[in-house]
Motif scaffolding. Structure first.
Motif, PDB file in Angstrom:
ATOM      1  N   THR A 241       0.814  -1.219   0.000  1.00  0.00           N
ATOM      2  CA  THR A 241       0.000   0.000   0.000  1.00  0.00           C
ATOM      3  C   THR A 241       0.843   1.263   0.000  1.00  0.00           C
ATOM      4  O   THR A 241       0.307   2.363  -0.033  1.00  0.00           O
ATOM      5  CB  THR A 241      -0.941   0.030   1.221  1.00  0.00           C
ATOM      6  N   ASN A 242       2.153   1.141   0.031  1.00  0.00           N
ATOM      7  CA  ASN A 242       3.043   2.306   0.074  1.00  0.00           C
ATOM      8  C   ASN A 242       3.650   2.584  -1.289  1.00  0.00           C
ATOM      9  O   ASN A 242       4.099   1.665  -1.972  1.00  0.00           O
ATOM     10  CB  ASN A 242       4.172   2.069   1.084  1.00  0.00           C
ATOM     11  N   VAL A 243       3.695   3.864  -1.649  1.00  0.00           N
ATOM     12  CA  VAL A 243       4.338   4.268  -2.897  1.00  0.00           C
ATOM     13  C   VAL A 243       5.848   4.216  -2.685  1.00  0.00           C
ATOM     14  O   VAL A 243       6.354   4.694  -1.668  1.00  0.00           O
ATOM     15  CB  VAL A 243       3.903   5.692  -3.304  1.00  0.00           C
ATOM     16  N   ILE A 244       6.574   3.626  -3.619  1.00  0.00           N
ATOM     17  CA  ILE A 244       8.026   3.580  -3.545  1.00  0.00           C
ATOM     18  C   ILE A 244       8.563   4.922  -4.028  1.00  0.00           C
ATOM     19  O   ILE A 244       8.134   5.448  -5.064  1.00  0.00           O
ATOM     20  CB  ILE A 244       8.575   2.414  -4.389  1.00  0.00           C
ATOM     21  N   ALA A 245       9.498   5.486  -3.277  1.00  0.00           N
ATOM     22  CA  ALA A 245      10.042   6.815  -3.570  1.00  0.00           C
ATOM     23  C   ALA A 245      10.547   6.921  -5.012  1.00  0.00           C
ATOM     24  O   ALA A 245      11.145   5.983  -5.533  1.00  0.00           O
ATOM     25  CB  ALA A 245      11.171   7.142  -2.603  1.00  0.00           C
TER      26      ALA A 245
ATOM     27  N   TYR B 185      -8.735  -0.850  -4.483  1.00  0.00           N
ATOM     28  CA  TYR B 185      -9.993  -0.327  -3.949  1.00  0.00           C
ATOM     29  C   TYR B 185      -9.775   0.115  -2.516  1.00  0.00           C
ATOM     30  O   TYR B 185      -9.408  -0.715  -1.674  1.00  0.00           O
ATOM     31  CB  TYR B 185     -11.097  -1.397  -3.957  1.00  0.00           C
ATOM     32  N   GLY B 186      -9.974   1.399  -2.223  1.00  0.00           N
ATOM     33  CA  GLY B 186      -9.911   1.878  -0.853  1.00  0.00           C
ATOM     34  C   GLY B 186      -8.629   1.550  -0.122  1.00  0.00           C
ATOM     35  O   GLY B 186      -8.652   1.266   1.069  1.00  0.00           O
ATOM     36  N   GLY B 187      -7.517   1.559  -0.803  1.00  0.00           N
ATOM     37  CA  GLY B 187      -6.236   1.310  -0.158  1.00  0.00           C
ATOM     38  C   GLY B 187      -5.766  -0.133  -0.196  1.00  0.00           C
ATOM     39  O   GLY B 187      -4.626  -0.423   0.133  1.00  0.00           O
TER      40      GLY B 187
END
Length: 142
Positions: free
Chosen positions: A34-38, A114-116
């Motif tokens: 759920t985390n965007v990679i820098a 969907y929703g995270g």
């Protein structure tokens, strides 16, 4: 929607390609769950496309290519910015075994956010792929 993928070895992901139709602004984003990679979000302006009504092919590179872990699922996602009037092409396999016979095998499949959270369909694959410029093992980089 996007591509869920994993590889059996560490690798550097330098870019991607995608087939779509878009008359709207969008982003391509690489997620670790759920985390965007820098440094892996790339924005696209609808006014810079060759056509807003015909299928287009985009190839692009990350400014700082990430090294990704082996046997870990990542998600390369197309995210609409203004509306969802974007067509992402995909194909349907008759089974996960059939998908295994195609480049990338059963480690590459459709994911929808969907929703995270993510849902997946392991018999479908979006028409997008990875540009890998470095492979690694315990002893060296190739």
């Amino acid at each position: 929607r996007g591509l869920a993928f994993s590889m059996p070895f560490p690798f550097r992901l330098s870019g991607f390609y995608i087939t779509l139709i878009s008359s709207q602004d969008f982003q391509m984003i690489l997620y670790d769950d759920t985390n965007v990679i820098a440094s892996t979000t790339i924005s696209y302006d609808k006014d810079q496309h060759q056509s807003t009504t015909a299928r287009g092919f985009i190839t692009d590179w990350f400014p700082n290519p990430p090294i990704l872990q082996q046997n870990h699922t990542y998600y390369l996602s197309l995210k609409p910015i203004t509306t969802s009037n974007i067509t992402l092409y995909e194909f349907q396999a008759t089974s996960t075994d059939a998908l295994s016979s195609i480049s990338g095998g059963s480690n590459f499949y459709l994911a929808t956010r969907y929703g995270g959270g993510w849902t997946t369909d392991k018999t479908k694959r979006p028409m997008m792929g990875l540009i890998i410029d470095q492979l690694q093992d315990a002893r060296r980089v190739y």
